[in-house]
Scaffold this motif. Structure first.
Motif, PDB file in Angstrom:
ATOM      1  N   MET A   1      12.021  39.633 -19.880  1.00 15.91           N
ATOM      2  CA  MET A   1      12.169  40.375 -21.250  1.00 15.91           C
ATOM      3  C   MET A   1      11.458  41.509 -21.777  1.00 15.91           C
ATOM      4  O   MET A   1      11.550  42.575 -22.039  1.00 15.91           O
ATOM      5  CB  MET A   1      12.514  39.357 -22.509  1.00 15.91           C
ATOM      6  CG  MET A   1      13.714  38.595 -22.424  1.00 15.91           C
ATOM      7  SD  MET A   1      13.544  37.479 -24.054  1.00 15.91           S
ATOM      8  CE  MET A   1      14.824  36.223 -23.762  1.00 15.91           C
ATOM      9  N   ILE A   2      10.018  41.170 -21.374  1.00 16.90           N
ATOM     10  CA  ILE A   2       9.024  42.041 -21.643  1.00 16.90           C
ATOM     11  C   ILE A   2       9.118  43.119 -20.839  1.00 16.90           C
ATOM     12  O   ILE A   2       8.693  44.363 -21.044  1.00 16.90           O
ATOM     13  CB  ILE A   2       7.488  41.014 -21.555  1.00 16.90           C
ATOM     14  CG1 ILE A   2       7.628  39.946 -22.690  1.00 16.90           C
ATOM     15  CG2 ILE A   2       6.627  41.935 -21.734  1.00 16.90           C
ATOM     16  CD1 ILE A   2       6.549  39.122 -22.589  1.00 16.90           C
ATOM     17  N   ARG A   3       9.263  42.762 -19.294  1.00 13.07           N
ATOM     18  CA  ARG A   3       9.171  43.773 -18.457  1.00 13.07           C
ATOM     19  C   ARG A   3      10.340  44.950 -18.704  1.00 13.07           C
ATOM     20  O   ARG A   3      10.005  45.950 -18.653  1.00 13.07           O
ATOM     21  CB  ARG A   3       9.437  43.217 -16.929  1.00 13.07           C
ATOM     22  CG  ARG A   3       9.069  44.132 -15.949  1.00 13.07           C
ATOM     23  CD  ARG A   3       9.508  43.675 -14.597  1.00 13.07           C
ATOM     24  NE  ARG A   3      11.229  43.682 -14.578  1.00 13.07           N
ATOM     25  CZ  ARG A   3      11.733  44.505 -14.529  1.00 13.07           C
ATOM     26  NH1 ARG A   3      11.244  45.760 -14.303  1.00 13.07           N
ATOM     27  NH2 ARG A   3      13.090  44.493 -14.514  1.00 13.07           N
TER      28      ARG A   3
ATOM     29  N   PHE B   1      14.848  31.026 -32.612  1.00 10.97           N
ATOM     30  CA  PHE B   1      14.851  30.517 -31.125  1.00 10.97           C
ATOM     31  C   PHE B   1      16.424  30.378 -30.618  1.00 10.97           C
ATOM     32  O   PHE B   1      16.763  31.022 -29.472  1.00 10.97           O
ATOM     33  CB  PHE B   1      14.403  29.098 -30.696  1.00 10.97           C
ATOM     34  CG  PHE B   1      14.256  28.666 -29.570  1.00 10.97           C
ATOM     35  CD1 PHE B   1      13.395  29.151 -28.417  1.00 10.97           C
ATOM     36  CD2 PHE B   1      15.127  27.691 -29.175  1.00 10.97           C
ATOM     37  CE1 PHE B   1      13.353  28.707 -27.154  1.00 10.97           C
ATOM     38  CE2 PHE B   1      15.281  26.938 -27.904  1.00 10.97           C
ATOM     39  CZ  PHE B   1      14.562  27.528 -26.980  1.00 10.97           C
ATOM     40  N   LEU B   2      17.053  29.649 -31.500  1.00 11.12           N
ATOM     41  CA  LEU B   2      18.485  29.606 -31.111  1.00 11.12           C
ATOM     42  C   LEU B   2      19.291  30.765 -31.118  1.00 11.12           C
ATOM     43  O   LEU B   2      20.194  31.229 -30.500  1.00 11.12           O
ATOM     44  CB  LEU B   2      19.276  28.560 -31.908  1.00 11.12           C
ATOM     45  CG  LEU B   2      18.823  27.107 -31.921  1.00 11.12           C
ATOM     46  CD1 LEU B   2      19.266  26.163 -32.617  1.00 11.12           C
ATOM     47  CD2 LEU B   2      18.783  26.626 -30.155  1.00 11.12           C
TER      48      LEU B   2
ATOM     49  N   SER C   1      22.821  34.253 -29.733  1.00 13.16           N
ATOM     50  CA  SER C   1      23.827  35.136 -30.282  1.00 13.16           C
ATOM     51  C   SER C   1      23.266  36.762 -30.264  1.00 13.16           C
ATOM     52  O   SER C   1      24.124  37.470 -30.034  1.00 13.16           O
ATOM     53  CB  SER C   1      23.733  34.794 -31.779  1.00 13.16           C
ATOM     54  OG  SER C   1      24.047  33.453 -32.154  1.00 13.16           O
ATOM     55  N   ALA C   2      22.084  36.974 -30.231  1.00 10.41           N
ATOM     56  CA  ALA C   2      21.486  38.358 -30.129  1.00 10.41           C
ATOM     57  C   ALA C   2      21.897  38.822 -28.629  1.00 10.41           C
ATOM     58  O   ALA C   2      22.232  39.896 -28.582  1.00 10.41           O
ATOM     59  CB  ALA C   2      19.997  38.367 -30.521  1.00 10.41           C
ATOM     60  N   PHE C   3      21.697  37.961 -27.469  1.00  6.81           N
ATOM     61  CA  PHE C   3      22.052  38.394 -26.387  1.00  6.81           C
ATOM     62  C   PHE C   3      23.455  38.812 -26.244  1.00  6.81           C
ATOM     63  O   PHE C   3      24.025  39.807 -25.614  1.00  6.81           O
ATOM     64  CB  PHE C   3      21.507  37.319 -25.442  1.00  6.81           C
ATOM     65  CG  PHE C   3      22.128  37.653 -24.068  1.00  6.81           C
ATOM     66  CD1 PHE C   3      21.389  38.324 -23.010  1.00  6.81           C
ATOM     67  CD2 PHE C   3      23.299  37.235 -23.264  1.00  6.81           C
ATOM     68  CE1 PHE C   3      21.638  38.539 -21.751  1.00  6.81           C
ATOM     69  CE2 PHE C   3      23.733  37.882 -22.152  1.00  6.81           C
ATOM     70  CZ  PHE C   3      22.825  38.329 -21.312  1.00  6.81           C
ATOM     71  N   VAL C   4      24.330  37.853 -26.596  1.00  6.59           N
ATOM     72  CA  VAL C   4      25.857  37.983 -26.543  1.00  6.59           C
ATOM     73  C   VAL C   4      26.394  39.106 -27.290  1.00  6.59           C
ATOM     74  O   VAL C   4      26.950  40.184 -26.618  1.00  6.59           O
ATOM     75  CB  VAL C   4      26.593  36.699 -26.978  1.00  6.59           C
ATOM     76  CG1 VAL C   4      27.821  36.880 -26.797  1.00  6.59           C
ATOM     77  CG2 VAL C   4      26.229  35.639 -26.111  1.00  6.59           C
TER      78      VAL C   4
ATOM     79  N   GLN D   1      16.935  42.706 -26.469  1.00  6.18           N
ATOM     80  CA  GLN D   1      17.364  42.667 -27.949  1.00  6.18           C
ATOM     81  C   GLN D   1      17.144  40.920 -28.238  1.00  6.18           C
ATOM     82  O   GLN D   1      16.851  40.566 -29.351  1.00  6.18           O
ATOM     83  CB  GLN D   1      18.842  42.860 -28.229  1.00  6.18           C
ATOM     84  CG  GLN D   1      19.050  44.390 -28.117  1.00  6.18           C
ATOM     85  CD  GLN D   1      18.390  45.360 -29.121  1.00  6.18           C
ATOM     86  OE1 GLN D   1      17.894  44.782 -30.249  1.00  6.18           O
ATOM     87  NE2 GLN D   1      17.720  46.330 -28.640  1.00  6.18           N
ATOM     88  N   ALA D   2      17.309  40.076 -27.415  1.00  2.54           N
ATOM     89  CA  ALA D   2      16.753  38.686 -27.685  1.00  2.54           C
ATOM     90  C   ALA D   2      15.668  38.697 -27.997  1.00  2.54           C
ATOM     91  O   ALA D   2      15.049  38.015 -28.750  1.00  2.54           O
ATOM     92  CB  ALA D   2      17.282  37.814 -26.504  1.00  2.54           C
TER      93      ALA D   2
END
Length: 519
Positions: A43-45, A99-100, A104-107, A294-295
């Motif tokens: 994610m960071i990269r 955290f959970l 949802s943010a990824f999808v 975005q996650a």
């Protein structure tokens, strides 16, 4: 008006939505084997990978625009409100939903990338686009249109007033300025940027948001260091309160969970449907890349910025906690004076300002007339956070307007800008209560519509993650992952079926021509 809004909020923010958001986030996390832990480094990269084009913005710019929408008054005033209604334990539930909620943010963000399209020479994506293309048929178009209309109403009219109200509240706590003067200044600052489109908004957001967020978290770290001996007890209080084991707050556990989830969603926006608009504008070679970025933005918003606010408030003891009726379980006397002269002891920006004033200026008891470092710092932090959030709201509303009009009738963009600016000014000169309630209604309606949609349409997003993981394993890095979906599996993803392959082919031919010239 207040009675109607309260009634609608009671329906929208009922237990099914509160616990449903937690359940959906848990479901996606399990379904993707807690990718938010496995791919944390990735994610960071990916966040700093510099892909962009004349029609798309970079992943970092998309992250900045997304954070503009996420990092705002919810991170400061929203946290204070959560503590007032739910006590210290509400912070735990904000952490959990973050955290959970990364699932949802990824999808939703990956779906925005899969179904994005080029409109008026820039990428457009978001729930309206993936609902229409993913569901298909007349149902998809009607559902998408409903979401677009609700989002235009929420981000173009209901939510901007909350941000400007918070700016005005913090500024008048620090400076002897009339609310209308602050409103007029905001109108000018917002108007100068919003009509420049996503490129203009992205430039401002990428310059302001990361810088201000780092400073804000740095100040919180200083407060923690100054009170390092209290850290274990404070976290113990948060966890005990969250599960009703702290007798003082045992009677408000239900309100604690509800407000923690509600304010968490308002702050980090995971599953709400706002983040995908910026995600869809990004230039990436694989949708999962932007989904991961975005996650990560959910972590930045809640686990970093919201936690910073919570620690500054709780460590200094500058907060009140409601008993759920007309009394207070904790009464530190912290309050804010509204434009009509009423004293508001609820969760306001005064909590954070008073907390920092105590930490840095030694102000042991709250004094509404005292102005110290904390008052000034939070005023400017809120100014920058809320200002960029208003810019992000305009872009979200504009994207849905373009979806409905297909880029025709450019005058509608100007009218939308005028409406948003009017909302900004109105929010600065009116009390916060109704503004927050109307904003909650808008957020709740969007969340209902979007969560149902991503549950139905999840398959392409989860398949994209698996494809990304496969390529990452084969190529040794996710940097080289390229998305080539089968048209029979992912229909209506025209950008990835036609536009992107053609661009890759053109680039390949161009590079071959360069090699021939060199020879």
């Amino acid at each position: 008006m207040q009675t109607i809004v309260d009634f609608l909020n009671g329906l929208v923010w009922s237990s099914p939505l509160v616990y449903g958001l937690l359940a959906v986030g848990l479901y996606f996390s399990l379904r993707m084997r807690f990718f938010q832990i496995r791919h944390f480094k990735e994610m960071i990269r990916l966040m700093f990978q510099g892909e962009k084009s004349p029609v798309g913005i970079s992943s970092f710019q998309a992250l900045a625009v997304s954070l503009s929408g996420r990092v705002g008054t919810g991170n400061i005033v929203g946290v204070a409100t959560a503590i007032f209604i739910g006590g210290p334990g509400a912070i735990f539930w904000m952490w959990l939903i973050a955290f959970l909620g990364a699932g949802s943010a990824f999808v939703e963000s990956t779906l925005a990338q899969i179904y994005k399209q080029n409109e008026d020479n820039q990428y457009r994506g978001g729930p309206a686009y993936y609902i229409e293309k993913g569901l298909g048929g007349k149902l998809g178009k009607i559902y998408a249109a409903i979401f677009a209309l609700v989002t235009i109403l929420a981000t173009g009219f209901l939510l901007p007033g909350i941000q400007s109200n918070s700016i005005a509240g913090s500024m008048t706590n620090s400076f002897p300025l009339p609310h209308w003067v602050i409103g007029a200044a905001l109108v000018i600052l917002v108007g100068l940027v919003i009509f420049g489109g996503i490129k203009s908004i992205a430039r401002v957001a990428s310059a302001v948001v990361p810088f201000m967020a780092l400073i804000y978290v740095f100040v919180a770290i200083i407060v923690v260091i100054m009170n390092i001996q209290d850290v274990p007890a404070l976290f113990g209080l948060i966890f005990r309160s969250a599960f009703g084991m702290e007798q003082q707050f045992g009677g408000i556990v239900g309100a604690m969970i509800a407000i923690g989830v509600q304010r968490g969603i308002y702050s980090n926006e995971a599953g709400q449907g706002t983040g995908p608009h910026a995600a869809g504008a990004a230039e990436v070679s694989h949708p999962a890349k932007q989904g991961l970025v975005q996650a990560f933005s959910v972590y930045v918003d809640t686990l970093f910025v919201c936690t910073a606010t919570a620690l500054m408030i709780l460590m200094t003891g500058m907060y009140n906690v409601s008993d759920g009726e007309d009394g207070l379980i904790v009464d530190s006397g912290v309050h804010q004076v509204s434009p009509d002269g009423e004293e508001n002891y609820g969760g306001t920006v005064a909590y954070t300002q008073a907390g920092l004033d105590r930490a840095f200026s030694g102000q042991e008891t709250f004094d509404v007339d005292f102005v110290g470092f904390g008052s000034y710092f939070i005023s400017f932090a809120l100014l920058f956070f809320c200002y960029t959030t208003i810019l992000a709201y305009y872009y979200i509303a504009e994207t849905n307007l373009v979806y409905l009009t297909h880029g025709r009738w450019p005058i509608t963009k100007i009218l939308l800008g005028v409406l948003l600016i009017a909302s900004v000014f109105y929010g600065t000169i009116n009390s916060a209560g109704l503004a927050w309630d109307m904003g909650d209604l808008g957020v709740g309606l969007m969340a209902w519509l979007n969560v149902i949609a991503i549950l139905i349409l999840q398959k392409p997003a989860i398949a994209a993650l698996k494809d990304f993981e496969r390529q990452k394993k084969e190529k040794g890095s996710g940097k080289f992952a390229i998305y080539s979906p089968d048209p029979s599996d992912v229909k209506e993803a025209d950008f990835w079926h036609y536009d992107y392959p053609k661009r890759l082919e053109d680039e390949k031919e161009y590079n071959m021509d360069l090699k021939n010239i060199d020879r």
